[in-house]
Design an enzyme around this catalytic site. Structure first.
Site, PDB file in Angstrom:
ATOM      1  N   LYS A   1       0.871  -1.234   0.050  1.00 40.62           N
ATOM      2  CA  LYS A   1      -0.128   0.063  -0.077  1.00 40.62           C
ATOM      3  C   LYS A   1       0.819   1.267   0.019  1.00 40.62           C
ATOM      4  O   LYS A   1       1.881   1.286   0.660  1.00 40.62           O
ATOM      5  CB  LYS A   1      -0.787  -0.105   1.096  1.00 40.62           C
ATOM      6  CG  LYS A   1      -2.015   1.088   1.223  1.00 40.62           C
ATOM      7  CD  LYS A   1      -2.595   0.908   2.464  1.00 40.62           C
ATOM      8  CE  LYS A   1      -3.754   1.936   2.725  1.00 40.62           C
ATOM      9  NZ  LYS A   1      -4.754   1.773   3.905  1.00 40.62           N
TER      10      LYS A   1
ATOM     11  N   SER B   1      -9.705  -0.591   7.544  1.00 42.51           N
ATOM     12  CA  SER B   1      -9.221  -0.822   5.917  1.00 42.51           C
ATOM     13  C   SER B   1      -8.492  -1.855   5.382  1.00 42.51           C
ATOM     14  O   SER B   1      -8.176  -2.054   4.345  1.00 42.51           O
ATOM     15  CB  SER B   1      -8.204   0.436   5.696  1.00 42.51           C
ATOM     16  OG  SER B   1      -9.055   1.641   5.923  1.00 42.51           O
TER      17      SER B   1
ATOM     18  N   SER C   1      -9.629   1.625   3.098  1.00 43.60           N
ATOM     19  CA  SER C   1      -8.739   2.421   2.051  1.00 43.60           C
ATOM     20  C   SER C   1      -7.754   1.662   1.333  1.00 43.60           C
ATOM     21  O   SER C   1      -7.121   2.111   0.269  1.00 43.60           O
ATOM     22  CB  SER C   1      -7.892   3.495   2.905  1.00 43.60           C
ATOM     23  OG  SER C   1      -7.095   3.047   3.979  1.00 43.60           O
TER      24      SER C   1
END
Length: 597
Positions: free
Chosen positions: A73, A171, A147
């Site tokens: 990420k 997330s 997210s």
């Protein structure tokens, strides 16, 4: 070629497939997928393949992630690639890998690239990014979940078998459900966040996405560990998944407290998941969800949004238009939080922590929907804040209450929408959740991610003692499900196996003991009975505390098991069995209790 981490590592070690071939396959699949919104940046393919080839000079048996391609990420630092947090104006070039990335490399993994996310890790939908919206791997029109959107899609679509996200409000769990994969949210501080751009620094953790629970557990073992560079790192117990103490008590909210926002199918799917857990041997225990709901509201309505503001306040002052308008509206509220607001919320949180802790005195794990429903990109565009908030009703409280979580696929509806459930427990019980979650996921017989491929057969677990652990043989009231088993659970003990002793013992019901207890007495080898026992693992510190509290006439000595091995376990002083009832012919305490009820 294999798809899971476990199978790929086995192929790499056997030489039937090379790490370089596996890495090249990832790049080929990325090109074939042709979704530029999944990755924000990719490493040069030749560079990644060269790194994979260089693994040949290392001890493959010592590398748990030998040759595994990994996506990261883009709020986690990777040397050589920019960290953007999905905001080009904020981007910077990190000088070194985040600790967790360094651990990946040390374990033999190959970083492929940096994945898209809800900007500044603020959102549960995966659409708040100037780099586009990654297409949900299961159904193009669904939000991918955030997210950690790009990381979840990359695993579900088969681009990589492992990816890292972060999880502050859900997330690492919501995108796992929406893409039919496993999302592991570890205990806070178990994986270092040094080199991870904060969202809420006091609540952040690195999460793991994988196709199976066993794969996620393999990664967690490689990545966990105390790190002095992270002020929030903690020394927490961690073991591999193992046998479960039975019967396991599974917390379920009262029916009137569950919210599905009109999605009757998700409500039915949750009940079906619960019944599957019951069939696996779990006992449902109803609990009050109210303190957890109230805690969830604190995350964005309380002062913790000021932590998000702290990270980007200079950018908001100098270039506010660089921030996604929905994200900006959420984070700017943090500028107005006062010290009084903060302390008032901390006081309330502490009270809610006490209430929630009492819930876990009567349950071993909690079962909740990962999210109450799913939304399309079009539906979200019409009401971005409300629908995002709905996706977090079962996730927002978790880090505030210091819980660990495991999101597991449960079913795929006829319309192609995936549904999943999350197991929750207090910090330090990550292995317990994995032990239960792996059984559930295998039992669903769901295919993995969006691949359509079946799960591999569930591997048999050979429980092992950790380096800091001592085995304890339990014979009576401390057996799983019995009156004093909670004392072991409170010390984060884990069940290694159910077995029996060598035929060298007699078992007595001790008169006047409260709660009722047996005493196991060693006699001449072969002249006694084989007694059913359980073997538990405790850390050395926990073992010391446990032994110090054992009352007379019980003591801890060496117990010989049926396989000839010796382990520390409960024995009784010979004088205490004078006049006591010999119950050896029952073969164990549990059978005696069952016969006398």
């Amino acid at each position: 070629m294999a798809e899971t981490i476990a199978d790929l590592v086995a192929e790499h070690r056997a030489g039937t497939t090379t790490p370089a071939e596996t890495v090249a396959r990832s790049y080929a699949r990325i090109r074939e997928r042709n979704d530029p919104s999944i990755f924000i940046s990719l490493r040069d393919e030749a560079e990644a393949i060269a790194e994979a080839q260089a693994l040949s000079g290392k001890d493959a048996a010592a590398l748990p992630l030998y040759g595994i391609p990994v996506a990261i990420k883009d709020n986690i630092d990777v040397a050589g690639l920019p960290t953007t947090a999905a905001c080009p104006a904020f981007a910077f070039q990190p000088a070194r890998d985040a600790t967790v990335v360094a651990k990946l490399r040390a374990a033999g993994a190959i970083v492929i690239g940096k994945t898209n996310l809800d900007q500044f890790a603020t959102g549960l939908v995966g659409v708040r990014s100037p780099y586009g919206v990654p297409k949900n791997a299961m159904r193009d029109d669904l939000v991918p979940g955030g997210s950690s959107s790009g990381s979840a899609v990359a695993v579900s679509a088969g681009l990589v078998p492992l990816s890292l996200g972060t999880d502050t409000a859900g997330s690492g769990r919501v995108p796992a459900m929406l893409n039919n994969i496993v999302g592991l949210k570890p205990s806070l501080g178990l994986i270092s966040t040094a080199g991870v751009l904060p969202a809420c620094r006091t609540l952040d953790c690195v999460s793991i996405f994988a196709l199976t629970v066993d794969d996620a557990a393999i990664a967690l073992q490689a990545l966990a560990g105390y790190d002095e560079a992270d002020a929030y790192s903690r020394k927490l117990p961690l073991s591999a998944p193992g046998p479960l103490a039975a019967p396991l008590r599974l917390g379920v909210p009262r029916a009137d407290q569950l919210q599905f926002f009109g999605d009757a199918q998700s409500e039915r799917d949750y009940q079906a998941a619960l019944q599957r857990f019951v069939a696996l041997g779990c006992t449902p225990v109803e609990f009050d969800l109210a303190p957890f709901d109230e805690t969830a509201k604190l995350l964005y309505d309380g002062p913790w949004v000021a932590e998000r503001y702290l990270v980007i306040r200079e950018l908001l002052k100098s270039n506010p238009d660089a921030v996604h308008p929905v994200t900006r509206g959420i984070i700017e509220a943090g500028a107005h939080v006062t010290g009084a607001d903060t302390f008032a919320a901390l006081y309330r949180l502490q009270a809610l922590r006490q209430r929630s802790a009492r819930v876990f005195e009567s349950i071993d794990a909690m079962l909740l929907p990962t999210a109450p429903t799913a939304y399309t990109v079009a539906e979200l565009a019409a009401d971005p804040v409300t629908l995002n908030s709905r996706l977090g009703v079962y996730t927002n409280f978790v880090n505030l209450l210091d819980l660990c979580g495991l999101a597991v696929p449960s079913t795929i509806r006829d319309d192609g929408i995936p549904f999943g459930v999350t197991l929750l427990a207090p910090a330090g019980h990550d292995a317990r959740l994995a032990s239960l979650g792996r059984l559930f996921h295998a039992d669903t017989q769901l295919t993995m991610g969006a691949s359509g491929l079946p799960q591999p057969p569930l591997a048999a677990i050979e429980p092992q003692l950790g380096a800091d652990e001592i085995a304890l043989v339990v014979v009576g009231a401390h057996l799983s499900g019995m009156a004093l088993n909670g004392e072991l659970q409170a010390l984060n003990a884990r069940l290694l196996r159910v077995t029996e002793t060598a035929p060298d013992y007699q078992l007595y019901a001790l008169p006047g003991s409260v709660p009722p207890k047996p005493g196991m007495l060693r006699v001449e080898a072969g002249s006694g009975a084989a007694i059913k026992v359980e073997v538990w693992a405790l850390s050395q510190a926990a073992f010391g505390r446990f032994v110090a509290a054992i009352p007379r006439p019980l003591s801890i000595g060496s117990v010989r098991l049926a396989d000839g091995s010796l382990a520390k376990g409960f024995l009784v002083e010979p004088i205490a069995v004078t006049g006591a009832l010999d119950i050896s012919h029952y073969g164990g305490w549990r059978a005696f209790i069952a016969a006398t009820v």
